[in-house]
Design a protein around this motif. Structure first.
Motif, PDB file in Angstrom:
ATOM      1  N   GLY A  76       3.022  21.561  -9.073  1.00  0.00           N
ATOM      2  CA  GLY A  76       2.856  21.785 -10.509  1.00  0.00           C
ATOM      3  C   GLY A  76       4.217  21.934 -11.173  1.00  0.00           C
ATOM      4  N   CYS A  77       4.478  23.116 -11.700  1.00  0.00           N
ATOM      5  CA  CYS A  77       5.717  23.352 -12.448  1.00  0.00           C
ATOM      6  C   CYS A  77       6.939  23.540 -11.542  1.00  0.00           C
ATOM      7  CB  CYS A  77       5.546  24.574 -13.356  1.00  0.00           C
ATOM      8  SG  CYS A  77       5.288  26.131 -12.464  1.00  0.00           S
ATOM      9  N   ARG A  78       6.716  23.691 -10.230  1.00  0.00           N
ATOM     10  CA  ARG A  78       7.765  23.875  -9.222  1.00  0.00           C
ATOM     11  C   ARG A  78       8.550  25.172  -9.396  1.00  0.00           C
ATOM     12  NH1 ARG A  78      10.454  17.894  -8.639  1.00  0.00           N
ATOM     13  NH2 ARG A  78       8.658  16.913  -7.679  1.00  0.00           N
ATOM     14  N   LYS A  79       7.974  26.147 -10.050  1.00  0.00           N
ATOM     15  CA  LYS A  79       8.638  27.434 -10.259  1.00  0.00           C
ATOM     16  C   LYS A  79       8.113  28.457  -9.261  1.00  0.00           C
ATOM     17  CE  LYS A  79       9.728  26.670 -15.067  1.00  0.00           C
ATOM     18  NZ  LYS A  79       9.575  27.157 -16.448  1.00  0.00           N
ATOM     19  N   HIS A  98       3.656  30.863 -14.877  1.00  0.00           N
ATOM     20  CA  HIS A  98       4.501  29.975 -15.686  1.00  0.00           C
ATOM     21  C   HIS A  98       3.652  28.949 -16.443  1.00  0.00           C
ATOM     22  CE1 HIS A  98       8.053  31.697 -13.874  1.00  0.00           C
ATOM     23  NE2 HIS A  98       7.489  31.529 -12.691  1.00  0.00           N
ATOM     24  N   CYS A  99       2.661  28.380 -15.768  1.00  0.00           N
ATOM     25  CA  CYS A  99       1.762  27.406 -16.410  1.00  0.00           C
ATOM     26  C   CYS A  99       0.676  28.095 -17.224  1.00  0.00           C
ATOM     27  CB  CYS A  99       1.102  26.528 -15.347  1.00  0.00           C
ATOM     28  SG  CYS A  99       2.251  25.535 -14.385  1.00  0.00           S
ATOM     29  N   LYS A 158       6.019  37.197 -12.451  1.00  0.00           N
ATOM     30  CA  LYS A 158       7.218  36.378 -12.409  1.00  0.00           C
ATOM     31  C   LYS A 158       8.337  37.055 -11.626  1.00  0.00           C
ATOM     32  CE  LYS A 158       6.288  34.007 -16.755  1.00  0.00           C
ATOM     33  NZ  LYS A 158       6.742  33.754 -18.126  1.00  0.00           N
ATOM     34  N   GLU A 212      -1.986  23.302  -4.408  1.00  0.00           N
ATOM     35  CA  GLU A 212      -0.795  23.061  -5.220  1.00  0.00           C
ATOM     36  C   GLU A 212       0.334  24.061  -4.931  1.00  0.00           C
ATOM     37  OE1 GLU A 212      -1.409  22.675  -9.401  1.00  0.00           O
ATOM     38  OE2 GLU A 212      -3.097  21.298  -9.160  1.00  0.00           O
ATOM     39  N   ARG A 220      -5.030  27.204 -10.804  1.00  0.00           N
ATOM     40  CA  ARG A 220      -4.977  25.910 -10.130  1.00  0.00           C
ATOM     41  C   ARG A 220      -5.460  26.105  -8.690  1.00  0.00           C
ATOM     42  NH1 ARG A 220      -4.559  21.992 -13.611  1.00  0.00           N
ATOM     43  NH2 ARG A 220      -3.846  20.719 -11.894  1.00  0.00           N
ATOM     44  N   CYS A 271      -1.007  30.620 -12.012  1.00  0.00           N
ATOM     45  CA  CYS A 271       0.442  30.423 -12.107  1.00  0.00           C
ATOM     46  C   CYS A 271       0.913  31.121 -13.384  1.00  0.00           C
ATOM     47  CB  CYS A 271       0.799  28.942 -12.159  1.00  0.00           C
ATOM     48  SG  CYS A 271       2.572  28.670 -12.388  1.00  0.00           S
ATOM     49  N   HIS A 324       4.856  27.024  -6.998  1.00  0.00           N
ATOM     50  CA  HIS A 324       3.843  26.079  -7.502  1.00  0.00           C
ATOM     51  C   HIS A 324       4.397  24.674  -7.245  1.00  0.00           C
ATOM     52  CE1 HIS A 324       0.920  24.983 -11.013  1.00  0.00           C
ATOM     53  NE2 HIS A 324       0.611  24.384  -9.880  1.00  0.00           N
TER      54      HIS A 324
END
Length: 106
Positions: free
Chosen positions: A63-66, A8-9, A84, A17, A13, A6, A60
């Protein structure tokens, strides 16, 4: 099981997820009210489904939902890169000569 990075994270993972949303880099209509029914239908429902490299939009979800983009080989499931939203892919498909249904190059 795939391990997906991810952006962003900034960590890998498990694939459970994440969810694929669809094709990345789709040009949105500038004026949806001016689109004909055919143009709107093509924008909403018709997507590429290539064999080989494909740029996909992922989320995601657990997780971060981004959202982010992924370049993936649809034959081998190999993830070539993640990046991204707003960034351009660095991995692009090579120019491959078209083939007919028997696999003979044209």
């Amino acid at each position: 099981m795939l391990h997906i990075y991810c952006p962003h994270c900034a960590e890998y993972r498990e694939e459970e997820e994440f969810h694929v949303v669809g094709q990345a880099h789709i040009a949105r209509p500038l004026d949806p009210e001016a689109c004909s029914d055919q143009e709107w239908g093509e924008y909403m429902f018709f997507r590429k489904n290539p064999r080989g490299l494909h740029h996909e939009l992922w989320v995601h979800a657990a997780g971060c939902r981004k959202f982010f983009n992924m370049t993936r080989d649809t034959q081998s499931y190999e993830i070539k890169e993640v990046y991204k939203i707003g960034e351009q892919p660095s991995v692009v498909a090579d120019a491959v000569p078209p083939q007919d249904t028997l696999g003979v190059q044209s």
